[in-house]
Design an enzyme around this catalytic site. Structure first.
Site, PDB file in Angstrom:
ATOM      1  N   SER A 201     -10.473  10.343  -8.391  1.00 11.58           N
ATOM      2  CA  SER A 201     -10.606  10.667  -6.967  1.00 11.58           C
ATOM      3  C   SER A 201      -9.390  11.425  -6.464  1.00 11.58           C
ATOM      4  O   SER A 201      -8.274  11.220  -6.935  1.00 11.58           O
ATOM      5  CB  SER A 201     -10.769   9.354  -6.208  1.00 11.58           C
ATOM      6  OG  SER A 201     -10.395   9.520  -4.872  1.00 11.58           O
ATOM      7  N   ALA A 202      -9.610  12.316  -5.484  1.00 14.64           N
ATOM      8  CA  ALA A 202      -8.526  13.166  -4.973  1.00 14.64           C
ATOM      9  C   ALA A 202      -7.613  12.427  -4.011  1.00 14.64           C
ATOM     10  O   ALA A 202      -6.414  12.663  -3.956  1.00 14.64           O
ATOM     11  CB  ALA A 202      -9.120  14.385  -4.268  1.00 14.64           C
ATOM     12  N   CYS A 324      -8.030 -13.858   5.469  1.00 16.12           N
ATOM     13  CA  CYS A 324      -8.037 -13.521   6.894  1.00 16.12           C
ATOM     14  C   CYS A 324      -8.062 -12.016   7.120  1.00 16.12           C
ATOM     15  O   CYS A 324      -8.434 -11.543   8.179  1.00 16.12           O
ATOM     16  CB  CYS A 324      -6.792 -14.083   7.578  1.00 16.12           C
ATOM     17  SG  CYS A 324      -6.763 -15.858   7.609  1.00 16.12           S
TER      18      CYS A 324
END
Lengths: 385, 211
Positions: A201-202, A324
């Site tokens: 991914s870039a 949380c």
């Protein structure tokens, strides 16, 4: 409180775009905006196609692959979806993944399982490593695909990827790896490491959002998941994101070995200072075999969202594996997967570095987190005996 | 600043009130546990003659909502009678704080539980409680009002998430109106178990997802 500045240390989630990437992309928004067409189409389409082909070639070269083995997608999530769902729906059979995969692989596997495919989950040791012997034992006659990440998104542990890929190659099973966080940070040559599918991914390397790729070794049967036209060698339909592809290629060119060494030095400074200066802290993940841009530390007796919120008020962006903080209110499956308990996930903080991180930033973050943790421990019922 | 919290929540988070321990308290309680996530401890001092809470302190191993709620309920309870303090609800605390994000209800309701349990501890120690009540479906339902639906910030009973409850020989079975792979299915299941399992005559809690 130490004087306020803005420090971004959540580069594992998203990075700032490099201006040079923007410059490379710009012509493809304003001048060369046509659809990529063959030489029989219009000349603007040919010009656009040249941009796309050039980008594809750069990415292929980086992996030692051929351009026709690179399929552009909208990012890591789509690449991993295509790899798992595409191979299983084309070939059927049994799938193996590890317990600590990132959500695109993990959730694709769960969906496949729900749809009747058989999926096995490999455990990891306390540092997050898959034991190659476990993989060997889990591969069955009907196993078609193994998907094990190159490095972990949260705790940064790097797998012995060559060994795992070799085992699969020996047994004639396809091997996919999510290399989102290692791509360009470590050399990866498909002629050395026999992976069949690789997610990249870039946005992990200061490139644009919305563009990624899946390496698909020549000849592998894979079913298209995104219907459209016959784009991307008929493996992914839809208009090509040419500015994105061009930006991705530029981002790859900009990562240097010097940069990786520098970032690694900053990572070591965070780890060393925190473990030495703040009591009751534990490093999550491997100390040596880990991403140069990742430090993940549990601050015992305090909760992670409280830390990140205090840090945010001091201008610092970091993330946590606390329940949380998560969108599903569940503690990090990665920290739980390495044999940690809820308590370890509850106080874990991830610091992820990038091109724009400096030594000053590191010192600012450590100085501040020291104060924050100290204050939160004052109000905590734990750790006082 | 764009944070999902009101100014008052942030203020109480940054500067929490009534933090600490009371040595020799008249009542004390711990809710939640480090294993499950957030945890609070509440300590109270009670004037025996007037049944008034004269001092109250809390400690928190929790997130911002938990810390802020601990602060506000200790301020609300101080100076009130035990009976008055018992009736403080999560909604009262949330209103006082200028609202809390629904997804955070789970973390903040613990502080209310802590206060009520500290009062119960006080009553038990001072011989003010009746016999232990056996756990029935009605008792379970009442207790489930302390389990929050993260989608709305209201409890799971009020939001009709509980389809059915059965209690038989210490085994409590609860049917939840959600699919098993729902985003919050696991969180709600853990929360239900955390609330029902400690009940004195409950041996096992089974949560089913039905839709």
């Amino acid at each position: 409180m130490v004087s306020r500045k803005k420090v971004y240390m959540d580069n594992a989630s998203s990075t700032r775009l490099d201006e040079r990437v923007m410059e490379a992309m710009e012509p493809y928004f304003f001048d060369k905006y046509a659809v990529a067409t063959s030489e029989f189409g219009h000349s603007m389409g040919v010009e656009a196609k040249e941009g796309l082909d050039g980008a594809r070639k750069t990415i292929a070269n980086k992996l030692g692959a051929s351009p026709q083995e690179i399929v552009f997608t909208s990012g890591s999530a789509e690449s991993s979806n295509l790899a798992l769902k595409g191979v299983l729906s084309a070939q059927g059979g049994h799938l193996i993944i590890s317990d600590i995969e990132d959500f695109p692989v993990l959730h694709s596997a769960r969906t496949l399982e729900k749809n009747g495919y058989d999926v096995s989950y490999l455990p990891v040791d306390h540092e997050g490593s898959v034991d190659p012997e476990d993989l060997k034992k889990e591969i069955r006659d009907d196993t078609v695909l193994v998907s094990i990440q190159h490095a972990n998104q949260e705790i940064g542990t790097i797998q012995d990827i060559k060994k795992l890929a070799d085992i699969c190659a020996d047994k004639g099973v396809l091997f996919h790896t999510d290399a989102t966080h290692t791509f360009t940070r470590f050399p990866f040559d498909v002629n050395e490491i026999p992976a069949d599918l690789i997610t990249i991914s870039a946005n992990a390397i200061h490139g644009p959002k919305g563009i990624g790729a899946l390496y698909v070794r020549e000849g592998i049967k894979i079913k298209k998941q995104m219907e459209g036209g016959f784009q991307e060698f008929d493996k992914r339909g839809g208009l090509e994101n040419i500015p994105g592809a061009v930006g991705f290629a530029k981002a790859i060119e900009l990562v240097t070995e010097d940069e990786n060494d520098r970032i690694k030095g900053l990572r070591d400074r965070i780890i060393d200072r925190v473990l030495k200066e703040i009591p009751d802290t534990t490093l999550n993940g491997a100390r040596e075999e880990r991403l140069p841009q990742n430090a993940n530390i549990t601050f015992h007796y305090v909760e992670g969202e409280s830390i990140t919120l205090h840090m945010d008020m001091r201008g610092v962006s970091v993330s946590t594996g606390s329940a949380c903080f998560s969108r599903s209110l569940e503690a990090s499956h990665v920290i739980m997967g390495i044999g940690g308990d809820h308590e370890r996930a509850h106080g874990s903080v991830r610091f992820s570095l990038g091109r724009y991180s400096t030594k000053e930033d590191v010192d600012y973050v450590v100085d501040n987190i020291k104060e924050v943790v100290e204050r939160l421990r004052e109000i905590s019922p734990l750790g006082k005996e | 600043m764009g944070l999902p919290y009101s100014e008052k929540v942030i203020e109480y988070f940054k500067n929490p009130k009534n933090v600490g321990k009371i040595e020799d308290p008249d009542g004390k309680a711990q809710e939640g546990s480090p294993a499950c996530g957030d945890m609070v401890k509440v300590y109270i001092k009670v004037d025996q003659d007037t049944q008034t809470i004269t001092d109250i302190k809390f400690e928190s191993y929790g997130c911002a909502s938990n810390i802020a709620t601990g602060s506000i309920i200790t301020e609300m309870a101080k100076g009130r009678t035990v009976e008055e303090a018992k009736s403080i609800t999560w909604q009262d605390a949330a209103d006082e704080l200028g609202g809390l994000p629904p997804i955070k209800a789970h973390c903040s309701v613990l502080a209310i539980d802590g206060l009520r349990s500290a009062i119960r501890d006080y009553e038990e120690r001072h011989g003010l409680v009746k016999e232990k009540e056996p756990t029935t479906a009605e008792v379970v339902e009442k207790r489930l009002k302390r389990v929050m639906n993260p989608m709305t910030g209201l409890d799971v009973i009020r939001t009709d998430l509980i389809h059915d409850i059965s209690v038989e020989e210490g085994v409590v079975e609860i049917y939840v109106d959600l699919t098993e792979d729902h985003q919050f299915a696991n969180a709600i299941k853990e929360d239900i178990k955390e609330k029902i399992e400690p009940m004195w005559d409950v041996e096992k809690v089974v949560v089913h997802f039905v839709e």
